[in-house]
Design an enzyme around this catalytic site. Structure first.
Site, PDB file in Angstrom:
ATOM      1  N   PHE A  41      42.270  49.159  42.559  1.00  0.00           N
ATOM      2  CA  PHE A  41      43.542  48.770  41.570  1.00  0.00           C
ATOM      3  C   PHE A  41      42.806  49.957  40.227  1.00  0.00           C
ATOM      4  O   PHE A  41      41.876  50.425  40.041  1.00  0.00           O
ATOM      5  CB  PHE A  41      43.206  47.112  41.410  1.00  0.00           C
ATOM      6  CG  PHE A  41      44.396  46.493  40.477  1.00  0.00           C
ATOM      7  CD1 PHE A  41      45.918  46.406  40.699  1.00  0.00           C
ATOM      8  CD2 PHE A  41      44.440  47.197  39.216  1.00  0.00           C
ATOM      9  CE1 PHE A  41      46.815  45.993  40.275  1.00  0.00           C
ATOM     10  CE2 PHE A  41      45.500  46.268  38.233  1.00  0.00           C
ATOM     11  CZ  PHE A  41      46.533  45.629  39.163  1.00  0.00           C
ATOM     12  N   ASP A  47      36.054  44.064  42.363  1.00  0.00           N
ATOM     13  CA  ASP A  47      36.360  43.453  41.785  1.00  0.00           C
ATOM     14  C   ASP A  47      36.968  42.357  42.549  1.00  0.00           C
ATOM     15  O   ASP A  47      36.939  42.740  44.067  1.00  0.00           O
ATOM     16  CB  ASP A  47      37.269  44.236  41.451  1.00  0.00           C
ATOM     17  CG  ASP A  47      38.425  43.951  40.767  1.00  0.00           C
ATOM     18  OD1 ASP A  47      39.102  42.406  41.098  1.00  0.00           O
ATOM     19  OD2 ASP A  47      39.155  44.665  40.068  1.00  0.00           O
ATOM     20  N   TYR A  77      44.409  33.936  37.197  1.00  0.00           N
ATOM     21  CA  TYR A  77      45.815  33.722  36.649  1.00  0.00           C
ATOM     22  C   TYR A  77      46.427  34.324  38.358  1.00  0.00           C
ATOM     23  O   TYR A  77      47.968  33.776  38.201  1.00  0.00           O
ATOM     24  CB  TYR A  77      46.255  34.711  35.763  1.00  0.00           C
ATOM     25  CG  TYR A  77      46.102  36.051  36.183  1.00  0.00           C
ATOM     26  CD1 TYR A  77      47.479  37.300  36.330  1.00  0.00           C
ATOM     27  CD2 TYR A  77      45.464  36.826  34.799  1.00  0.00           C
ATOM     28  CE1 TYR A  77      47.308  38.061  36.907  1.00  0.00           C
ATOM     29  CE2 TYR A  77      44.780  37.711  34.934  1.00  0.00           C
ATOM     30  CZ  TYR A  77      45.822  39.253  36.052  1.00  0.00           C
ATOM     31  OH  TYR A  77      45.462  40.185  36.048  1.00  0.00           O
ATOM     32  N   LYS A  78      45.885  34.324  39.657  1.00  0.00           N
ATOM     33  CA  LYS A  78      46.181  34.529  40.870  1.00  0.00           C
ATOM     34  C   LYS A  78      45.755  33.246  42.083  1.00  0.00           C
ATOM     35  O   LYS A  78      46.283  32.091  41.310  1.00  0.00           O
ATOM     36  CB  LYS A  78      45.903  36.038  41.328  1.00  0.00           C
ATOM     37  CG  LYS A  78      46.096  37.084  40.567  1.00  0.00           C
ATOM     38  CD  LYS A  78      45.172  38.125  41.515  1.00  0.00           C
ATOM     39  CE  LYS A  78      45.564  39.860  40.647  1.00  0.00           C
ATOM     40  NZ  LYS A  78      47.075  40.163  40.463  1.00  0.00           N
ATOM     41  N   ARG A 111      54.898  42.523  49.459  1.00  0.00           N
ATOM     42  CA  ARG A 111      53.710  41.227  49.514  1.00  0.00           C
ATOM     43  C   ARG A 111      54.028  39.778  49.212  1.00  0.00           C
ATOM     44  O   ARG A 111      54.627  39.953  49.028  1.00  0.00           O
ATOM     45  CB  ARG A 111      52.569  41.082  48.036  1.00  0.00           C
ATOM     46  CG  ARG A 111      51.476  42.797  48.778  1.00  0.00           C
ATOM     47  CD  ARG A 111      50.812  42.697  47.393  1.00  0.00           C
ATOM     48  NE  ARG A 111      50.689  42.231  46.369  1.00  0.00           N
ATOM     49  CZ  ARG A 111      49.739  42.146  45.916  1.00  0.00           C
ATOM     50  NH1 ARG A 111      48.532  42.702  44.971  1.00  0.00           N
ATOM     51  NH2 ARG A 111      50.312  41.625  43.907  1.00  0.00           N
TER      52      ARG A 111
END
Length: 428
Positions: free
Chosen positions: A132, A213, A238-239, A388
């Protein structure tokens, strides 16, 4: 009706939902009528328990004022540690190895400042080409602090196919010049899952510190960080954890490193008994709590109180089991219709290598995503050609998955995506 014909029916999806033990938990979340939300790997939906937790902490502020630090249902002074204990169970860590603090980026800065100490030949940081962007930004920042530039001492493992990584290639990059390895547990695009134990064992055999990560795996996949010997890890909440936009992140530091001075010391990393002595000399706190910096963002920490209750009740093994069933079903449906066979699946099929979402590739991806949104399906677009789809175990159903594929089939059949431009919006 043959097996393939049965698979293609709504009745089959509904029958799968009837047998789903997690089905009742969907009512815990705010879902909009007519909208099928499958973007939980970018931002999880709001749960009623998370909402109530925020209201409770807000009420403490109204009722107690500054005394909220030590009084009330959730005393603020130790709330990060309390939530850290709940997070620890999700990553397979001891409670003192985890703290809820900061953001993914600030926590990465903290841990690289702590663990990246170039010395002699060991000056390089290893990461991969598919990582990322924020991980790259942080790595290069620390390389610039120690060296003339942020590139010379960076070793990037390339992908052989542009979507996945070969773990043996990563291990081959670990030599006597490497100080730290930083990788993602699940790749944010393709959802490839890496073997943390295999890579950690390889790093340690070569005298290298390794961190991960977990942003795209925590809350979706069980971890065993302590048993695997992982040195450090970071993640957002938050995912898949449904902590809300900007919710406070988490970090893990293995017990064997708890005597290390934090690279970036701050007053909330102080020993709790000494913190309000207001001494100019830092007295390091216990465990992972020492790696906190500033005052916790209480109203962004609060949703996790409620959000994590759901995981404690359900159990991460059950979440993972349903997640795999949902993505298996999605892949089977995708292959069942000629119109949806035009997508290239870039996510590994094997369960042990698959995260919690599916990555599809199509040259018209941007406009297809816009057409899906107009039709009431919320996916995630990744430039230049990726879609996605993340069916989340706690609130998505097999019927949701069926709706996504049938909608996608109709869009491709009617070519309704041609009404839209094939460019991404500012926020993708």
């Amino acid at each position: 009706m043959n097996e393939m014909s049965q698979l293609q029916t709504l009745a089959h999806a509904q029958a799968l939902d009837e047998k789903d033990p997690l089905r009742p938990y969907a009512t815990e979340f705010y879902k909009k009528d007519g909208i099928t939300y499958v973007d939980g790997n970018s931002l999880g939906l709001c749960s009623k328990r998370a909402e109530q937790a925020v209201l409770s902490v807000f009420a403490m502020w109204k009722q107690h004022g500054i005394d909220g630090w030590g009084e009330g249902t959730y005393p603020w002074f130790t709330l990060s540690e309390r939530i850290g204990q709940a997070l620890a169970s999700l990553v397979g860590a001891h409670p003192d190895e985890v703290i809820a603090t900061g953001s993914t980026t600030s926590n990465l800065h903290q841990l690289l400042a702590t663990f990246y100490r170039p010395e002699g030949k060991r000056t390089k940081i290893v990461t991969d080409a598919l990582n990322f962007p924020t991980d790259f930004y942080v790595i290069k920042s620390h390389l610039r602090l120690h060296h003339d530039d942020g590139q010379t001492h960076l070793r990037v493992v390339e992908s052989q196919d542009g979507h996945t990584l070969c773990e043996d290639d990563i291990i081959a990059a670990m030599d006597e010049e490497v100080a730290v390895v930083l990788l993602s547990s699940v790749l944010y695009r393709s959802a490839q899952r890496l073997s943390l134990k295999k890579l950690t064992d390889a790093a340690h055999a070569r005298g290298i510190i390794i961190g991960f990560d977990l942003c795209h795996s925590i809350g979706s996949i069980p971890h065993t960080l302590s048993a695997d010997g992982v040195d450090f890890a970071v993640w957002c909440t938050y995912k898949h954890l449904n902590g809300g936009p900007g919710s406070v992140a988490g970090l893990y530091v293995h017990r064997r490193h708890h005597d290390r001075m934090p690279g970036l010391a701050g007053w909330f990393g102080s020993n709790k008994e000494k913190q309000f002595d207001m001494s100019p000399t830092f007295t390091q706190g216990d465990g992972a709590g020492a790696f906190q910096m500033g005052t916790p963002h209480l109203l962004s920490l609060a949703p996790l109180i409620g959000a994590l209750e759901l995981f404690a009740e359900v159990g991460l093994e059950a979440v993972r089991e349903k997640s795999l069933k949902l993505t298996d079903y999605f892949l089977a449906l995708l292959a069942a219709f000629p119109e949806t066979q035009v997508f290239t699946v870039r996510t590994p099929i094997a369960h042990e290598q698959r995260g919690g979402h599916i990555y599809l590739e199509h040259k018209e991806a941007a406009r297809i995503c816009k057409a899906l949104k107009q039709a009431g399906v919320i996916p995630d677009y990744r430039a230049p050609s990726g879609i996605r789809i993340a069916p989340v175990a706690l609130y998505n159903s097999f019927t949701d998955v069926y709706t996504v594929v049938i909608t996608l089939r109709q869009i491709m059949k009617d070519k309704t995506y041609e009404r839209f431009s094939n460019t991404r919006e500012v926020i993708a």
